[in-house]
Design a protein around this motif. Structure first.
Motif, mmCIF file in Angstrom:
data_model
loop_
_atom_site.group_PDB
_atom_site.id
_atom_site.type_symbol
_atom_site.label_atom_id
_atom_site.label_comp_id
_atom_site.label_asym_id
_atom_site.label_seq_id
_atom_site.Cartn_x
_atom_site.Cartn_y
_atom_site.Cartn_z
ATOM 1 N N ASP A 296 -0.816 -1.684 3.187
ATOM 2 C CA ASP A 296 -1.224 -0.179 4.652
ATOM 3 C C ASP A 296 -1.558 -0.960 6.032
ATOM 4 N N ILE A 297 -1.249 -0.147 7.300
ATOM 5 C CA ILE A 297 -0.539 -0.780 8.051
ATOM 6 C C ILE A 297 -1.917 -0.197 9.558
ATOM 7 N N ASN A 298 -2.681 0.116 9.022
ATOM 8 C CA ASN A 298 -3.519 1.475 9.905
ATOM 9 C C ASN A 298 -4.782 0.533 9.817
ATOM 10 N N ILE A 299 -5.480 -0.898 9.274
ATOM 11 C CA ILE A 299 -6.341 -0.868 9.052
ATOM 12 C C ILE A 299 -7.084 -1.811 10.538
ATOM 13 N N HIS A 300 -6.191 -1.716 11.533
ATOM 14 C CA HIS A 300 -5.610 -2.210 13.226
ATOM 15 C C HIS A 300 -5.496 -1.766 14.316
ATOM 16 N N PRO A 301 -6.397 -1.509 15.461
ATOM 17 C CA PRO A 301 -5.575 -0.399 16.273
ATOM 18 C C PRO A 301 -4.190 -0.428 16.547
ATOM 19 N N THR A 302 -4.197 -2.254 16.776
ATOM 20 C CA THR A 302 -2.640 -2.664 17.538
ATOM 21 C C THR A 302 -1.532 -2.844 16.681
ATOM 22 N N LYS A 303 -2.149 -2.114 15.027
ATOM 23 C CA LYS A 303 -1.139 -2.218 14.056
ATOM 24 C C LYS A 303 -0.607 -3.888 13.714
ATOM 25 N N THR A 304 -0.917 -5.118 14.280
ATOM 26 C CA THR A 304 -0.633 -6.534 13.681
ATOM 27 C C THR A 304 -0.874 -6.991 12.730
ATOM 28 N N GLU A 305 -2.233 -5.944 12.125
ATOM 29 C CA GLU A 305 -2.814 -7.089 10.616
ATOM 30 C C GLU A 305 -1.970 -5.542 10.035
ATOM 31 N N ILE A 306 -2.327 -6.187 8.445
ATOM 32 C CA ILE A 306 -1.777 -5.497 7.294
ATOM 33 C C ILE A 306 -2.247 -6.033 5.669
ATOM 34 N N LYS A 307 -2.389 -5.073 5.450
ATOM 35 C CA LYS A 307 -3.140 -5.236 3.705
ATOM 36 C C LYS A 307 -1.541 -4.852 2.815
ATOM 37 N N PHE A 308 -1.401 -5.833 1.935
ATOM 38 C CA PHE A 308 -0.664 -5.371 0.553
ATOM 39 C C PHE A 308 -1.150 -5.078 0.055
ATOM 40 N N ASP A 309 -0.508 -4.390 -1.202
ATOM 41 C CA ASP A 309 -1.320 -4.051 -2.914
ATOM 42 C C ASP A 309 -1.568 -5.364 -3.285
ATOM 43 N N ASN A 310 -0.526 -6.677 -3.074
ATOM 44 C CA ASN A 310 -0.608 -7.860 -4.734
ATOM 45 C C ASN A 310 -0.651 -8.986 -3.389
ATOM 46 N N GLU A 311 -0.867 -8.823 -2.835
ATOM 47 C CA GLU A 311 -1.269 -10.258 -1.694
ATOM 48 C C GLU A 311 -0.634 -11.620 -2.752
ATOM 49 N N LYS A 312 -0.858 -11.690 -3.695
ATOM 50 C CA LYS A 312 -1.257 -13.410 -4.932
ATOM 51 C C LYS A 312 0.070 -13.068 -5.187
ATOM 52 N N LEU A 314 2.800 -11.928 -3.878
ATOM 53 C CA LEU A 314 3.944 -12.188 -2.054
ATOM 54 C C LEU A 314 4.006 -13.720 -1.699
ATOM 55 N N TYR A 315 2.202 -14.409 -1.575
ATOM 56 C CA TYR A 315 2.133 -15.711 -1.843
ATOM 57 C C TYR A 315 2.815 -16.410 -1.809
ATOM 58 N N ALA A 316 2.968 -16.586 -3.431
ATOM 59 C CA ALA A 316 3.399 -16.969 -4.751
ATOM 60 C C ALA A 316 4.992 -17.206 -4.180
#
Length: 604
Positions: A296-312, A314-316
């Motif tokens: 989801d790239i629409n959580i910030h007006p400038t679209k520089t922040e993003i939300k992933f479904d499976n962050e953990k 991706l981190y690993a």
């Protein structure tokens, strides 16, 4: 009672929307560049005047727009990529003519020229403050040229909040670099006040990184490449020895869109665990490709922040991939971090086979262990004295040494009794004063001393310079070279002496007396980072920020052991300053504790 709720006029609503979309000239640059990319351009030119305040013009060779689309793109909520709400969660483009153009047109003079390939004539539209001044057919080439002039001309309060040209240009270059790094297959040109800043040809990612950050970057890069079912990671990380004190060259791209993520940054830093000095930050250029419906790239007006479904997950994966690449390219030892390099096989022995014959053993047939050894047969590295000769000297020397050590011990005790300062945990200095004691932060105190010395050298008297036996050539990016050149005279006043400036390097032949040759690169990098901070554009500010940067870089750090003489010298120098109580950055350099306050500690 009359009604008080009313709809805002379109031009007022557009100005309000512009406050969210257009924060500074760099915001306009980002929107126009992304529109040009989505138009299928292979070459994009960015022309600036006065850091974008007077002119921002983007010219592309993309597909262009029809006369109807050219008019529609300036309407509010006009877009070419969204047909239904679900499309917001499956975005594969950056936007095409219209997401922000209505807001930009509300606060500037806009001139649009565009033509599609199969059309004979193009369209030219001029708008001032949301009002369409003219729309005509013109002869122009394929693609689009959009010029934004006199930004914030009708909102002087917003214009007054803009920073200096140096700072605004830095923000524009940041946006330009992010877009250019995301699309190495597109050629980019950047001109500022008729001077060429970048001329980037379409090439591969490594060449694009080197073209932006200088040729020296090529030797720093370690490739990253990993593909899984849910994630593809490509790009480069810099070798640990090239880590910087500031977070500078750190780029994350998700589906070719630049993002900021402290969570993913932590994964990369964790992969460098044990390889970086304390306080250092690695450089990286990492490109992540994930399914569009998992972010989801629409959580910030400038679209520089993003939300992933499976962050953990991706981190690993990111941490493991970076760690694997560092080990694979022999940047980091895989197993033994304390391996002794002396045990490695020398290069010239690598190709030689192992000896199969046993070594020859030589025996002395005349050797007799029971034979009494004579003086000649025993070889000592020194001439040996006879057993009972000068035996008194042994006790004499012991007695003399004992007396000397006793004298040293009493001398040291006498010194301790008269010592004026004490160092605590290699961080603070404790000194006695008439009213009590004073506790001094050694690093902050030294910053104040160096700051005033440098400031006086730069502004009042000519600084002493030491010539280098061999000039030092340092590689920088073209924008960093330009910044150094703008403050060249101030650096020369500080004691630096320059031999040559090229597009990606600077040669230094002289440095201030207080600076060592090994610290030249660190000082200039810290100075450039400090110059990027938002400081007012005043003639004095360059001197001030230079003195602060030098003081911060060269000051003694926490953990440095100081002799008694060095402690007293620092205390005397501090209280000889014009403002000894605060550091150059506004922090207190010392705290006093009166006798009454000390007594109260034991009486409470």
């Amino acid at each position: 009672m009359s009604d008080i709720i009313q709809l805002l006029p379109d031009h007022v609503a557009n100005q309000i929307a512009a406050g969210e979309v257009v924060q500074r000239p760099a915001s306009v640059v980002k929107e126009l560049l992304e529109n040009a990319i989505d138009a299928g351009a292979t070459c994009i030119k960015l022309l600036l005047k006065d850091a974008g305040k007077t002119l921002i013009q983007v010219i592309d060779d993309g597909k262009g727009m029809s006369s109807t689309d050219a008019r529609m793109c300036f309407e509010r909520h006009a877009t070419s990529k969204i047909q239904k709400a679900e499309d917001l969660f499956n975005l594969c483009t950056k936007g095409f003519r219209g997401e922000a153009l209505a807001s930009i047109a509300a606060i500037a003079h806009v001139e649009l020229k565009t033509k599609q390939e199969n059309e004979e004539l193009g369209t030219c539209i001029k708008i001032e403050g949301s009002k369409i001044i003219s729309q005509d057919f013109i002869s122009t080439g394929k693609g689009t040229s959009l010029a934004v002039k006199n930004l914030f001309y009708n909102i002087p309060a917003r214009r007054n909040f803009l920073k200096s040209d140096t700072v605004e240009t830095r923000h524009i270059i940041d946006e330009f670099q992010r877009v250019a790094l995301a699309h190495p297959n597109i050629a980019f040109l950047l001109h500022h006040n008729n001077n060429e800043v970048y001329h980037l040809k379409n090439n591969n990612l490594r060449q694009r990184i080197v073209a932006i950050f200088g040729t020296k970057m090529n030797e720093k890069l370690v490739p990253i490449d990993e593909q899984t079912d849910i994630l593809t990671i490509e790009g480069f990380v810099a070798k640990p020895e090239f880590a910087k004190r500031k977070r500078g060259e750190q780029f994350f791209f998700v589906n070719n869109r630049f993002i900021k993520s402290s969570y993913l940054n932590h994964a990369v830093v964790n992969a460098f665990d044990g390889l970086l000095e304390n306080g250092s930050h690695p450089s990286y250029f990492l490109y992540l490709t994930v399914p569009a419906n998992t972010i989801d790239i629409n959580i910030h007006p400038t679209k520089t922040e993003i939300k992933f479904d499976n962050e953990k997950a991706l981190y690993a994966m990111l941490r493991a991939t970076v760690k694997h690449s560092l080990g694979q390219y022999n940047v980091a030892p895989v197993l033994d971090f304390n391996r002794d390099s002396n045990l490695d096989t020398p290069y010239h022995f690598n190709a030689k086979s192992v000896a199969t014959k046993a070594p020859k053993i030589t025996v002395d047939p005349n050797f007799n262990p029971f034979k009494e050894a004579t003086q000649k047969e025993i070889h000592f590295p020194f001439k040996r004295q006879k057993q009972n000769e000068n035996w008194e000297s042994l006790y004499t020397s012991v007695a003399v040494n004992t007396e000397e050590k006793q004298e040293e011990l009493f001398d040291n005790q006498q010194e301790i009794k008269t010592q004026k300062t004490f160092q605590i945990q290699r961080k603070y200095l404790l000194s006695s004063i008439k009213s009590g004691v004073v506790l001094i932060n050694q690093s902050l105190a030294h910053q104040r001393v160096l700051y005033e010395d440098f400031l006086e050298s730069i502004t009042v008297k000519e600084a002493n310079s030491q010539q280098l036996l061999f000039p030092v050539k340092i590689a920088f990016s073209s924008t960093e070279i330009e910044m150094i050149y703008t403050i060249k005279s101030e650096l020369e006043n500080a004691g630096f002496s320059f031999d040559e400036f090229t597009k990606d390097s600077v040669t230094i032949k002289g440095i201030p007396v207080s600076v060592t040759e090994s610290k030249i690169t660190i000082i200039l990098e810290e100075l450039l980072n400090d110059m990027n901070l938002e400081v007012p554009d005043a003639s004095f500010s360059h001197f001030d920020i230079m003195a602060k940067s030098f003081a911060k870089t060269l000051s003694i750090k926490t953990g440095t052991q100081l002799s008694e003489k060095e402690q007293e010298g620092l205390v005397n120098d501090l209280f000889s300053c014009k403002a000894p109580s605060i550091s150059p950055f506004g922090k207190p350099t010392f705290k006093t504790l009166t006798l009454n306050e000390i007594d109260n500690l034991f009486n409470s």
